[in-house]
Design an enzyme around this catalytic site. Structure first.
Site, short mmCIF file in Angstrom:
data_model
loop_
_atom_site.label_atom_id
_atom_site.label_comp_id
_atom_site.label_asym_id
_atom_site.label_seq_id
_atom_site.Cartn_x
_atom_site.Cartn_y
_atom_site.Cartn_z
N TYR A 1 19.91 -47.32 -22.78
CA TYR A 1 19.04 -48.47 -22.54
C TYR A 1 17.57 -48.13 -22.70
O TYR A 1 17.14 -47.02 -22.48
CB TYR A 1 19.31 -49.12 -21.19
N HIS B 1 21.01 -51.78 -9.53
CA HIS B 1 19.69 -51.17 -9.40
C HIS B 1 18.58 -52.07 -9.95
O HIS B 1 18.82 -52.88 -10.84
CB HIS B 1 19.64 -49.84 -10.16
N LYS C 1 15.04 -54.42 -19.41
CA LYS C 1 15.91 -53.44 -20.06
C LYS C 1 16.63 -54.08 -21.22
O LYS C 1 16.97 -55.26 -21.19
CB LYS C 1 16.95 -52.90 -19.07
N ASP D 1 24.61 -45.23 -3.88
CA ASP D 1 24.94 -46.63 -4.16
C ASP D 1 25.86 -47.23 -3.09
O ASP D 1 25.88 -48.44 -2.90
CB ASP D 1 25.59 -46.77 -5.53
#
Length: 181
Positions: free
Chosen positions: A132, A62, A72, A170
């Site tokens: 995250y 992603h 991130k 996905d």
């Protein structure tokens, strides 16, 4: 905190200083000033996310596009994952290359993934809690992705394909060669 460079420019592996005694352990998982000083990166994280997943769950690959791109800082609170970052920055010397590492509750490693990268992970333990920080807010209209089984990237996710649990969303992500810059 100790910083280890990865083969991908700007993608860094962070190793915390862990203090242990007979009671257990303590470490500072994040300190903005220490992060900025140690990495030379001036970013401010504004959103925290956490997921719980079972063994074989593969989330990714992603990314957020344009003005909503996100850097991130990822880590595992419980369990173990194989974490993957893919350089999607056109013009980068490592464009189209990926870096993978094991993140676990035992090693307490964190991976900093700059803006312009794709990201994904697969759970190797029975369960995992993945945490995250992001330096930009999530924007649904700006989300993008690359198929986890992309033949150009050829990522070895460690687990056999028939053991992977991949969302319907996905499973239909585009392949690397069809990405727009």
């Amino acid at each position: 905190m100790n910083i280890e460079l990865t083969p991908l420019e700007g993608c860094l592996l962070l190793k915390p200083n862990i203090f242990t005694d007979k009671r257990g352990y303590f470490f500072e998982s994040f300190n903005q000033k220490s992060f900025n000083d140690a990495t030379g990166i001036e970013t401010q994280f504004i959103q925290d996310n956490q997921s719980f997943s079972t063994k074989g769950t593969l989330r990714g690959l992603h990314f957020q596009k344009g003005e909503h791109a996100q850097a991130k800082l990822v880590r595992v609170i419980k369990g173990e994952v194989l974490d993957v970052a893919v350089d999607l920055r056109p013009g980068s010397a490592t464009y189209g290359q990926y870096y993978k590492t094991l993140l676990s509750e035992e090693n307490n490693l964190q991976l900093f993934i700059p803006r312009g990268f794709g990201h994904g992970f697969v759970v190797l333990s029975d369960t995992a809690i993945f945490f995250y920080k992001c330096d930009n807010y999530y924007n649904k209209a700006s989300e993008g992705g690359i198929h986890y089984a992309d033949p150009v990237l050829n990522i070895d996710w460690t687990l056999p394909k028939d053991e992977l649990i991949v969302s319907a969303k996905d499973q239909v992500l585009p392949f690397f060669e069809t990405l727009e810059a």
